[in-house]
Design an enzyme around this catalytic site. Structure first.
Site, PDB file in Angstrom:
ATOM      1  N   LYS A  55       3.153  -1.150  10.944  1.00 57.24           N
ATOM      2  CA  LYS A  55       4.077  -1.373  10.627  1.00 57.24           C
ATOM      3  C   LYS A  55       4.492  -1.610  11.631  1.00 57.24           C
ATOM      4  O   LYS A  55       6.604  -2.392  11.366  1.00 57.24           O
ATOM      5  CB  LYS A  55       4.460  -1.612   9.067  1.00 57.24           C
ATOM      6  CG  LYS A  55       3.080  -2.395   8.180  1.00 57.24           C
ATOM      7  CD  LYS A  55       2.864  -2.063   6.768  1.00 57.24           C
ATOM      8  CE  LYS A  55       1.510  -2.364   6.092  1.00 57.24           C
ATOM      9  NZ  LYS A  55       1.426  -1.459   4.658  1.00 57.24           N
ATOM     10  N   GLN A  99       3.866   3.463   1.302  1.00 62.19           N
ATOM     11  CA  GLN A  99       2.615   2.982   1.548  1.00 62.19           C
ATOM     12  C   GLN A  99       0.819   3.151   0.592  1.00 62.19           C
ATOM     13  O   GLN A  99       1.574   4.464  -0.025  1.00 62.19           O
ATOM     14  CB  GLN A  99       1.843   3.728   3.029  1.00 62.19           C
ATOM     15  CG  GLN A  99       0.276   3.193   3.312  1.00 62.19           C
ATOM     16  CD  GLN A  99      -0.064   1.479   3.649  1.00 62.19           C
ATOM     17  OE1 GLN A  99       0.984   1.298   4.403  1.00 62.19           O
ATOM     18  NE2 GLN A  99      -0.754   1.592   3.527  1.00 62.19           N
ATOM     19  N   ASP A 122       8.313  -4.895  -0.092  1.00 58.59           N
ATOM     20  CA  ASP A 122       6.863  -5.151  -0.013  1.00 58.59           C
ATOM     21  C   ASP A 122       6.853  -6.143  -1.769  1.00 58.59           C
ATOM     22  O   ASP A 122       4.841  -5.522  -2.324  1.00 58.59           O
ATOM     23  CB  ASP A 122       5.918  -3.721   0.016  1.00 58.59           C
ATOM     24  CG  ASP A 122       5.371  -3.353   0.050  1.00 58.59           C
ATOM     25  OD1 ASP A 122       4.181  -4.953   0.983  1.00 58.59           O
ATOM     26  OD2 ASP A 122       4.481  -2.801  -0.016  1.00 58.59           O
TER      27      ASP A 122
END
Ligand code: NAP
Length: 283
Positions: A55, A99, A122
């Protein structure tokens, strides 16, 4: 024997990333700084370390600054919430990615909810889930958002069609079901307690497999002419759908790899640049 068409994600993901890089440069010119994505990693799980690095690399290629917060695997919920709250309040940060998964001692939901809604690029907060469910502007969960873009790009209109989603995880099955419902599909969500799954899948015009079991969905479960989206990614580059069987039965099929997978990070970067414009009031 007829063969389905492939629903490829590589080219679409590349085009989206190129557009994001252009918008990122435009933001830089107008705001005098680059869009910034903060990545937060708790512990050092090798797969998670790799995902975060990917990422960050993709951010660099798109002209997005990345800031990394690495926390030890002994981190408590309170410590993680404090780190995420600080990023939420930092005017230089446009998007935040925690994450997944986090170590077992952490309340992941509490951690996600510490991400400001306007920085949830996200799409993991309850606010973002509600926006997806109500069809309102907001940030999509990235893989579900990528799936919807893939369907649109291949001319698949979900309206009025029966979509069967296999899997109900908070990051994949549930949000993709909401996005399909918001686009007027008739949606059935299946899970590990579902009875006679093959019979339900046989009624689907659109199948989304998000199970995490290699080649779980068999060709003879599919209605001829169905659209098959395989979100699964299992060891050895194998999806959740028996690919060759699906190709001889369906109309459109996403391959693994090269289908859904490449879309996820491109959607993340796209949403980060969108958040930057919104924060800077540059609309
Ligand atoms: P997950 O959290 O493990 O959820 C799996 C879901 O499948 C659960 O809802 C579970 O039901 C259901 N399930 C398990 N066994 C089943 C069965 N026998 N029949 C029907 N349903 C069953 O997994 P996830 O995070 O959603 O990921 C799913 C897959 O997508 C994995 O292969 C993962 O690697 C992949 N993935 C890909 C991307 C990407 O391409 N970028 C991103 C995320 C995930 P219960 O709820 O009843 O347990």
């Amino acid at each position: 024997m007829t063969s389905a068409r492939l629903m490829l994600g590589n080219g679409l993901a590349k085009d989206l990333a190129a557009d994001t890089a252009r918008r990122s440069e435009d933001f830089h010119q107008r705001a005098g700084r680059r869009p910034c994505l903060a990545t937060v990693l708790v512990g050092d799980d090798p797969a998670s370390v790799t995902y975060v690095r990917m990422k960050q690399n993709r951010c660099r290629q798109a002209g997005i600054e990345s800031r990394h917060v690495a926390l030890p695997d002994t981190t408590s919920t309170e410590e993680l919430v404090a780190a995420l709250t600080a990023l939420s309040e930092d005017p230089e940060v446009d998007g935040i990615l925690l994450q997944h998964p986090v170590p077992a001692q952490i309340d992941e939901r509490a951690a996600f909810e510490a991400i400001a809604a306007g920085k949830d690029v996200d799409g993991v907060t309850m606010h973002s889930f509600a926006a997806m469910a109500f069809g309102l502007p907001g940030y999509d969960s990235c893989t579900p958002g990528g799936i919807m873009r893939l369907l649109d790009h291949h001319g698949v209109d979900p309206a009025g069609r029966h979509a069967v989603v296999i899997g109900r995880s908070p990051i994949l099955g549930k949000p993709v079901a909401m996005l399909l419902l918001a686009r007027d599909a008739t949606v059935t969500v299946c899970h590990s307690k579902t009875q006679d799954l093959p019979a339900i899948v046989r009624t689907a015009d659109i199948v989304v497999a998000a199970v995490g079991r290699p080649e779980f969905v068999r060709g003879d479960w599919l209605k001829p002419g169905a659209v098959v989206v395989d979100a699964g990614y299992n060891e050895g580059n194998v999806g959740d759908v028996a690919f060759d069987e699906a190709m001889s039965r369906a109309d459109l099929v996403t391959p693994v790899p090269g289908g859904v997978g490449p879309m996820t990070i491109s959607v993340l970067l796209d949403q980060t640049v969108r958040a930057a414009f919104e924060h800077a009031g540059l609309g």
